[in-house]
Design an enzyme around this catalytic site. Sequence first.
Site, mmCIF file in Angstrom:
data_model
loop_
_atom_site.group_PDB
_atom_site.id
_atom_site.type_symbol
_atom_site.label_atom_id
_atom_site.label_comp_id
_atom_site.label_asym_id
_atom_site.label_seq_id
_atom_site.Cartn_x
_atom_site.Cartn_y
_atom_site.Cartn_z
ATOM 1 N N ASN A 13 3.747 -4.868 -2.160
ATOM 2 C CA ASN A 13 4.732 -3.669 -1.597
ATOM 3 C C ASN A 13 4.913 -4.687 -0.314
ATOM 4 O O ASN A 13 4.119 -4.341 0.544
ATOM 5 C CB ASN A 13 4.104 -2.580 -1.469
ATOM 6 C CG ASN A 13 5.371 -1.472 -0.516
ATOM 7 O OD1 ASN A 13 6.171 -1.664 -0.461
ATOM 8 N ND2 ASN A 13 4.541 -0.524 -0.238
ATOM 9 N N LYS A 15 7.201 -3.671 1.868
ATOM 10 C CA LYS A 15 7.738 -2.685 2.528
ATOM 11 C C LYS A 15 9.171 -3.218 3.562
ATOM 12 O O LYS A 15 9.883 -4.149 2.794
ATOM 13 C CB LYS A 15 6.814 -2.253 3.654
ATOM 14 C CG LYS A 15 5.535 -2.106 3.082
ATOM 15 C CD LYS A 15 4.487 -1.081 3.899
ATOM 16 C CE LYS A 15 3.357 -0.798 3.167
ATOM 17 N NZ LYS A 15 2.364 0.042 3.815
ATOM 18 N N HIS A 103 6.161 6.736 -2.176
ATOM 19 C CA HIS A 103 5.078 6.261 -1.086
ATOM 20 C C HIS A 103 5.092 7.294 0.074
ATOM 21 O O HIS A 103 5.604 8.071 0.610
ATOM 22 C CB HIS A 103 5.607 5.101 -0.624
ATOM 23 C CG HIS A 103 4.600 4.135 -0.028
ATOM 24 N ND1 HIS A 103 4.549 4.278 1.458
ATOM 25 C CD2 HIS A 103 3.689 3.181 -0.480
ATOM 26 C CE1 HIS A 103 3.362 3.443 1.883
ATOM 27 N NE2 HIS A 103 3.133 2.661 0.856
ATOM 28 N N GLU A 105 4.746 6.631 3.170
ATOM 29 C CA GLU A 105 5.862 6.385 4.313
ATOM 30 C C GLU A 105 6.826 7.289 3.942
ATOM 31 O O GLU A 105 7.544 7.673 4.680
ATOM 32 C CB GLU A 105 5.918 4.940 4.380
ATOM 33 C CG GLU A 105 4.609 4.417 5.007
ATOM 34 C CD GLU A 105 4.559 2.781 4.680
ATOM 35 O OE1 GLU A 105 5.381 2.256 4.203
ATOM 36 O OE2 GLU A 105 3.306 2.420 4.990
ATOM 37 N N GLU A 175 -3.380 6.109 -2.927
ATOM 38 C CA GLU A 175 -3.554 5.498 -1.654
ATOM 39 C C GLU A 175 -4.002 6.473 -0.474
ATOM 40 O O GLU A 175 -2.964 7.297 0.047
ATOM 41 C CB GLU A 175 -2.038 4.699 -1.177
ATOM 42 C CG GLU A 175 -1.732 3.975 -2.162
ATOM 43 C CD GLU A 175 -0.687 2.951 -1.832
ATOM 44 O OE1 GLU A 175 -0.871 1.842 -1.516
ATOM 45 O OE2 GLU A 175 0.507 3.412 -1.264
ATOM 46 N N GLY A 181 -2.584 0.076 5.929
ATOM 47 C CA GLY A 181 -2.349 -0.547 7.120
ATOM 48 C C GLY A 181 -3.223 -0.640 8.217
ATOM 49 O O GLY A 181 -3.126 -0.952 9.468
ATOM 50 N N SER A 220 -5.097 -1.182 2.382
ATOM 51 C CA SER A 220 -5.997 -2.404 3.031
ATOM 52 C C SER A 220 -6.689 -3.247 1.798
ATOM 53 O O SER A 220 -7.714 -3.644 2.084
ATOM 54 C CB SER A 220 -6.789 -1.782 3.891
ATOM 55 O OG SER A 220 -5.923 -1.164 5.030
HETATM 56 P P1 PGA Z 1 -1.689 -2.018 3.105
HETATM 57 O O1 PGA Z 1 -0.434 -1.154 2.350
HETATM 58 O O2 PGA Z 1 -2.227 -2.956 2.076
HETATM 59 O O3 PGA Z 1 -1.080 -2.918 4.112
HETATM 60 O O4 PGA Z 1 -2.670 -1.063 3.652
HETATM 61 C C1 PGA Z 1 -0.532 -0.464 1.050
HETATM 62 C C2 PGA Z 1 0.526 0.202 0.547
HETATM 63 O O5 PGA Z 1 0.855 1.040 1.513
HETATM 64 O O6 PGA Z 1 1.115 0.308 -0.363
#
Ligand code: PGA
Length: 258
Positions: A13, A15, A103, A105, A175, A181, A220
């Site tokens: 992903n 982003k 997601h 976010e 997640e 992140g 992460s």
């Molecule tokens: P990350 O993001 O691996 O940077 O933690 C995962 C995601 O939000 O899909």
Amino acid sequence: MGSDVRKNLIAGNWKMHATHLDAIQMVQKLSYRLDHGDYERVEVLVCPPFTSLRSVQTVIETDHLSIKLGAQNVNPNDQGAFTGEISPAMLAKLSVSYVIVGHSERRQLFGESDAFINQKMRSVFDAGMTPILCVGETEAERDEGSAMDRVGSQVAAGIAGLSDEELGRLVVAYEPIWAIGTGKTASADDADEMCGFVRSQVGAASSEAAERTRVLYGGSVNPGNIAGLMAKRDIDGGLVGGASLDPDQFASVVRYWM
Ligand code: PGA
């Protein structure tokens, strides 16, 4: 580890990172680091921003790559006065096979509700693509012991109205929001417990389909923790943010057994 009926899926992903020129280089570099045996073992997916989809599609088709193309979002309407939005048919025409839906976010920053996310799920299947439904609890919810309530209700709302055949094709990404992140990962045991719980929630609709539903862990994921996660029974792959932006790191995540 997953199961024989479920092919492992490692999804990047990206982003809001990478121009279309960066994206071309990223997917080419990734392809140089992977071979036929890797694709046999793992389905490899990249989800760049909308502005890079056409460029990445062209690289994949011209170079006959086995990398799959995904989108990060969709509007569930067929067409119309929705300034700035992208329809399912627009994505399907670009050979997009997966769409990330709900997601955290988008839920947190853009106020997406479970009902809107369910409409997106329906629209992605109707356009012949596969949704990756994202679910996960906040740190506060985990601390107060309501992680399963939260995740259970997100799964139930997200999959409402889907057929058994669609449930079997579905991908769900667990997640935990506190792990996205942040460099903090759920332990492999905790992640497996929650992914198993997600499967049981799909199983409440169809136990037969739930054996085929792929459940990913996200938050992460990196080359150092992926092997431990993939060894677990109910984890069928990863949704990878930060580590998917570097082709070396992402290829190492894909080749988690090496
Ligand atoms: P990350 O993001 O691996 O940077 O933690 C995962 C995601 O939000 O899909």
